[in-house]
Design a protein around this motif. Structure first.
Motif, PDB file in Angstrom:
ATOM      1  N   LEU A 180     -27.645  58.550  20.105  1.00  0.00           N
ATOM      2  CA  LEU A 180     -27.350  58.583  19.217  1.00  0.00           C
ATOM      3  C   LEU A 180     -26.516  57.919  18.088  1.00  0.00           C
ATOM      4  N   LYS A 181     -26.625  57.241  16.929  1.00  0.00           N
ATOM      5  CA  LYS A 181     -25.236  55.734  16.691  1.00  0.00           C
ATOM      6  C   LYS A 181     -25.049  56.758  15.390  1.00  0.00           C
ATOM      7  N   PRO A 182     -23.718  58.062  15.092  1.00  0.00           N
ATOM      8  CA  PRO A 182     -23.513  58.752  14.273  1.00  0.00           C
ATOM      9  C   PRO A 182     -23.292  57.308  13.104  1.00  0.00           C
ATOM     10  N   SER A 183     -22.086  57.770  12.665  1.00  0.00           N
ATOM     11  CA  SER A 183     -21.330  57.159  11.342  1.00  0.00           C
ATOM     12  C   SER A 183     -20.654  56.900  11.882  1.00  0.00           C
ATOM     13  N   GLU A 184     -20.066  55.900  11.766  1.00  0.00           N
ATOM     14  CA  GLU A 184     -18.809  55.365  12.169  1.00  0.00           C
ATOM     15  C   GLU A 184     -17.564  55.495  11.384  1.00  0.00           C
ATOM     16  N   GLN A 185     -17.427  56.515   9.893  1.00  0.00           N
ATOM     17  CA  GLN A 185     -16.763  56.750   9.652  1.00  0.00           C
ATOM     18  C   GLN A 185     -15.830  58.132  10.192  1.00  0.00           C
ATOM     19  N   GLU A 225     -28.514  55.775 -11.396  1.00  0.00           N
ATOM     20  CA  GLU A 225     -27.696  55.985  -9.623  1.00  0.00           C
ATOM     21  C   GLU A 225     -27.634  56.735  -8.818  1.00  0.00           C
ATOM     22  N   GLU A 226     -27.209  56.962  -8.186  1.00  0.00           N
ATOM     23  CA  GLU A 226     -26.672  58.330  -7.363  1.00  0.00           C
ATOM     24  C   GLU A 226     -25.642  58.229  -7.115  1.00  0.00           C
ATOM     25  N   ILE A 227     -24.353  58.607  -7.257  1.00  0.00           N
ATOM     26  CA  ILE A 227     -23.259  58.356  -7.913  1.00  0.00           C
ATOM     27  C   ILE A 227     -22.489  59.068  -6.152  1.00  0.00           C
ATOM     28  N   ILE A 261     -29.692  57.807  13.604  1.00  0.00           N
ATOM     29  CA  ILE A 261     -28.592  57.042  13.083  1.00  0.00           C
ATOM     30  C   ILE A 261     -28.323  57.803  11.519  1.00  0.00           C
ATOM     31  N   THR A 262     -27.551  58.386  11.250  1.00  0.00           N
ATOM     32  CA  THR A 262     -26.960  59.501  10.438  1.00  0.00           C
ATOM     33  C   THR A 262     -25.621  59.215   9.732  1.00  0.00           C
ATOM     34  N   PRO A 263     -25.636  59.244   8.842  1.00  0.00           N
ATOM     35  CA  PRO A 263     -24.461  59.455   7.760  1.00  0.00           C
ATOM     36  C   PRO A 263     -23.161  59.644   7.593  1.00  0.00           C
ATOM     37  N   GLY A 283     -29.552  58.571   5.477  1.00  0.00           N
ATOM     38  CA  GLY A 283     -28.667  57.411   4.670  1.00  0.00           C
ATOM     39  C   GLY A 283     -28.875  57.113   3.294  1.00  0.00           C
ATOM     40  N   SER A 284     -28.149  56.096   3.005  1.00  0.00           N
ATOM     41  CA  SER A 284     -28.726  55.987   1.263  1.00  0.00           C
ATOM     42  C   SER A 284     -30.079  54.687   1.334  1.00  0.00           C
ATOM     43  N   VAL A 285     -29.646  54.870   0.332  1.00  0.00           N
ATOM     44  CA  VAL A 285     -31.612  54.300  -0.057  1.00  0.00           C
ATOM     45  C   VAL A 285     -31.685  53.500   0.068  1.00  0.00           C
ATOM     46  N   PHE A 318     -34.960  59.193   5.571  1.00  0.00           N
ATOM     47  CA  PHE A 318     -33.968  60.869   4.464  1.00  0.00           C
ATOM     48  C   PHE A 318     -33.361  59.355   4.050  1.00  0.00           C
ATOM     49  N   ALA A 319     -33.334  60.032   2.821  1.00  0.00           N
ATOM     50  CA  ALA A 319     -32.670  58.386   1.729  1.00  0.00           C
ATOM     51  C   ALA A 319     -32.163  59.184   0.608  1.00  0.00           C
ATOM     52  N   GLY A 320     -31.617  58.388  -0.703  1.00  0.00           N
ATOM     53  CA  GLY A 320     -30.556  59.009  -1.382  1.00  0.00           C
ATOM     54  C   GLY A 320     -31.668  60.001  -2.497  1.00  0.00           C
TER      55      GLY A 320
HETATM   56  P1  NAD Z   1     -25.669  54.989   4.266  1.00  0.00           P
HETATM   57  O1  NAD Z   1     -26.642  54.544   4.479  1.00  0.00           O
HETATM   58  O2  NAD Z   1     -23.969  53.780   4.087  1.00  0.00           O
HETATM   59  O3  NAD Z   1     -25.312  54.863   6.526  1.00  0.00           O
HETATM   60  C1  NAD Z   1     -25.897  55.960   7.033  1.00  0.00           C
HETATM   61  C2  NAD Z   1     -25.622  54.818   8.616  1.00  0.00           C
HETATM   62  O4  NAD Z   1     -26.631  53.982   8.820  1.00  0.00           O
HETATM   63  C3  NAD Z   1     -24.485  54.937   9.423  1.00  0.00           C
HETATM   64  O5  NAD Z   1     -24.889  55.400  10.882  1.00  0.00           O
HETATM   65  C4  NAD Z   1     -24.720  53.693   9.038  1.00  0.00           C
HETATM   66  O6  NAD Z   1     -23.999  53.155  10.207  1.00  0.00           O
HETATM   67  C5  NAD Z   1     -25.937  53.080   8.815  1.00  0.00           C
HETATM   68  N1  NAD Z   1     -25.783  51.660   8.741  1.00  0.00           N
HETATM   69  C6  NAD Z   1     -25.166  50.962   7.299  1.00  0.00           C
HETATM   70  N2  NAD Z   1     -25.134  50.306   6.784  1.00  0.00           N
HETATM   71  C7  NAD Z   1     -26.739  50.221   7.394  1.00  0.00           C
HETATM   72  C8  NAD Z   1     -27.354  48.796   7.031  1.00  0.00           C
HETATM   73  N3  NAD Z   1     -26.657  47.300   5.944  1.00  0.00           N
HETATM   74  N4  NAD Z   1     -27.917  48.295   7.871  1.00  0.00           N
HETATM   75  C9  NAD Z   1     -27.913  49.141   9.088  1.00  0.00           C
HETATM   76  N5  NAD Z   1     -27.728  50.523   9.640  1.00  0.00           N
HETATM   77  C10 NAD Z   1     -26.509  50.756   8.413  1.00  0.00           C
HETATM   78  O7  NAD Z   1     -25.357  56.350   4.647  1.00  0.00           O
HETATM   79  P2  NAD Z   1     -23.620  57.560   4.101  1.00  0.00           P
HETATM   80  O8  NAD Z   1     -22.863  56.277   2.822  1.00  0.00           O
HETATM   81  O9  NAD Z   1     -23.214  57.131   5.176  1.00  0.00           O
HETATM   82  O10 NAD Z   1     -24.450  58.464   3.971  1.00  0.00           O
HETATM   83  C11 NAD Z   1     -24.937  58.880   2.857  1.00  0.00           C
HETATM   84  C12 NAD Z   1     -25.907  58.703   1.908  1.00  0.00           C
HETATM   85  O11 NAD Z   1     -26.735  59.012   2.274  1.00  0.00           O
HETATM   86  C13 NAD Z   1     -25.851  58.880   0.500  1.00  0.00           C
HETATM   87  O12 NAD Z   1     -27.396  58.296  -0.262  1.00  0.00           O
HETATM   88  C14 NAD Z   1     -27.091  60.598   0.787  1.00  0.00           C
HETATM   89  O13 NAD Z   1     -27.770  60.642   0.303  1.00  0.00           O
HETATM   90  C15 NAD Z   1     -27.437  60.335   1.753  1.00  0.00           C
HETATM   91  N6  NAD Z   1     -28.054  61.406   2.351  1.00  0.00           N
HETATM   92  C16 NAD Z   1     -29.868  61.791   2.681  1.00  0.00           C
HETATM   93  C17 NAD Z   1     -29.827  62.873   2.802  1.00  0.00           C
HETATM   94  C18 NAD Z   1     -31.469  63.451   3.154  1.00  0.00           C
HETATM   95  O14 NAD Z   1     -31.652  64.193   3.752  1.00  0.00           O
HETATM   96  N7  NAD Z   1     -32.153  62.706   2.267  1.00  0.00           N
HETATM   97  C19 NAD Z   1     -29.311  63.722   3.472  1.00  0.00           C
HETATM   98  C20 NAD Z   1     -27.561  63.042   3.887  1.00  0.00           C
HETATM   99  C21 NAD Z   1     -27.201  61.772   3.142  1.00  0.00           C
END
Ligand code: NAD
Length: 507
Positions: free
Chosen positions: A182-187, A390-392, A156-158, A235-237, A257-259
């Protein structure tokens, strides 16, 4: 080779790759994919239906039965073809990526390149999967370990690295004998789809990789489905915590892997111009939308006097559309994200930080509707302020002051995140002290974005990572494999037969 009818019909509907076919989802609700510089809708991503999710997962499970038996050398040969195809299509992938993320073309190509490097690393699977053996560990008994694949894995990727991050996971998972959903980002779903098309072109069986699009609902299906054995998330925290909790609660292996909030410590003996150039590139490159961006500069001692030069360097950078060669970075991913960044800048001012450079009113000629945020600089920032805590995820640099290296280390170690950090100095002793004492997973010494190459692992820590084994490198091979230990003895080795042995043998 399966052909993606999407390209042929020029339809804006993003297709799923299910059971080796590119299929249009039968879902009722679609998600708009927009050009960040114009707001034009350039495609629609499906909210893949539960039925379609089930088909993808069961097809991956079926494919696993035969894929795991393909010799690893043959799997690696396909990966050699894949990495060559990725290189051949580097520019094309860069353009698809730039159009949907808003990144500049040069930066988009960098995103693709860091993914290609992981595909290259995956070509080493035969050597990387070698395990241990020992002869005669007891009379006539040998022991060996075997690494074997675990089954169906999910990724699941960002949005911010739509080539690099999918490539962190599926090549290594598949080359080690697993199948992958693979479930990529919808964006920005079109880059991952093109990666998957090239994957099929490389000659992999068409059902070892499935690509399904959507958001929370589709993610939750993967996290709870009994067939999925391992989950890789970036993705995000809050989402990382949800993914880690839910998938481990469903007894899956998980790496999430998070924010981040990364600090660059600047000591007075650092090369001033090099440091400032690296700081500005790290903080505002990719519009600050990198998890390894150093978004906080810790000015130690007299380096606080460098502020006017930092500001002057930031003023030379301007955003622009992906194909504007003079642009330092592109538009932020969507209008909501741009507004959130502007609101956080306002909040920083209200809470007492000094706004040295304000990017909120930024415009770009010819693109009045773009998600523009100009380079923004705060001084006098302190822990406890929202812009520090906060992560901006925007082109915003906060500067904090520290009286000494010890003070800087204490501040960073108190921060809940631990993805990356850098120190800029001419002192080997100071750098040694910093790398030893700092509680952060990736440390750069005069390196502004310390992302390891793929024969190491991406080792984010503390609140920036949930799990044990990290992405790519040796740790990834362990994440995607199980270990079997075989202890064997052959009775023609001259061991005399006695009666039944009822005790633990101590020799
Ligand atoms: P996001 O958390 O919004 O989305 C990531 C993935 O999760 C997407 O595929 C999305 O469809 C899915 N998702 C979103 N909301 C969800 C929910 N409520 N329940 C289940 N799945 C959900 O993250 P983003 O905005 O796409 O990416 C940016 C974030 O990713 C930033 O916080 C950044 O720091 C982090 N990031 C971390 C690393 C790392 O290696 N630590 C690398 C790249 C990005």
């Amino acid at each position: 080779m399966a052909t993606n009818p999407q390209a042929m019909q020029n339809t804006p509907d993003v297709l799923n790759l299910i059971a080796g076919e590119w299929r249009k989802s039968g879902c009722a609700d679609w998600i708009d994919v927009t050009d960040p510089a114009t707001q034009d809708v350039i495609a629609r991503a499906p909210n893949t239906t539960p039925d379609e999710m089930e088909q993808a997962i069961s097809s991956a499970a079926e494919a696993f039965k035969t894929w795991k038996e393909v010799p690893v050398s043959e799997r690696a040969r396909m990966m050699f073809r894949y990495q060559a195809l990725l290189k051949e299509h580097h520019d094309e992938l860069g353009e698809i990526l730039a159009r949907e993320t808003g990144k500049t073309f040069a930066d988009a190509k960098g995103d693709v390149w860091r993914g290609i490097e992981v595909a290259e690393q995956a070509c080493h699977a035969p050597a990387l999967m070698l395990a241990d053996s020992a002869e005669n560990i007891a009379g006539g008994i040998d022991t060996r370990t075997i690494t074997h694949p675990i089954g169906v894995c999910a990724g699941i990727t960002p949005f911010n690295f739509p080539a690099m991050i999918p490539l962190w996971f599926f090549p290594l998972a598949i080359v080690t004998g697993n199948t992958f959903v693979l479930k990529p980002s919808e964006q920005d779903p079109m880059t991952p789809n093109r990666l998957a098309e090239l994957f099929l072109e490389a000659g992999f069986p068409p059902d070892v990789l499935q690509v399904v699009h959507g958001g929370r609902e589709q993610v939750d299906t993967l996290l709870t489905h009994p067939t999925i054995r391992a989950v890789s998330f970036v993705g995000s925290v809050p989402v990382a915590q949800h993914v880690y909790r839910t998938s481990t609660d469903h007894l899956k292996r998980c790496q999430a892997f998070a924010g981040a909030k990364n600090h660059m410590v600047i000591l007075p003996d650092a090369d001033k111009q090099q440091t400032i150039n690296n700081l500005v590139g790290s903080a505002v490159g990719a519009a600050g939308q990198r998890c390894m961006a150093n978004s906080v500069a810790v000015l130690v001692g007299e380096t606080r006097e460098w502020l006017p030069e930092i500001k002057a360097a930031m003023e030379t950078v301007r955003p622009g559309r992906w194909d504007d060669e003079g642009a330092g970075y592109g538009a932020v991913i969507n209008a909501g994200a741009a507004q959130r960044i502007r609101d956080l800048i306002g909040q920083g001012e209200k809470e007492g930080a000094k706004l040295e450079l304000d990017g909120r009113e930024c415009t770009v000629e010819g693109y009045p509707d773009g998600n523009w945020v100009g380079p923004t600089l705060f001084s006098g920032v302190k822990p406890g302020m929202t812009v520090y805590d906060e992560e901006i995820f925007g082109p915003v640099l906060c500067t904090v002051e520290a009286g000494s290296l010890d003070e800087a280390i204490a501040m960073i170690n108190a921060n809940p995140y631990g993805n990356g950090t850098s120190i800029f100095t001419a002192s080997g002793a100071a750098a040694r002290k910093y790398t030893h004492e700092i509680e952060v997973g990736q440390v750069g010494v005069n390196v502004p974005i310390p992302v390891p190459v793929p024969f190491f692992s991406f080792t984010g820590a503390k609140g920036s990572f949930y799990g044990d084994l990290h992405a790519y490198g040796k740790q990834s091979i362990r994440f995607f494999t199980e270990t079997k230990t075989v202890i064997s003895r052959w009775f023609d080795s001259g061991i005399p037969a006695g009666g039944p042995n009822l005790t633990i043998n101590m020799k």
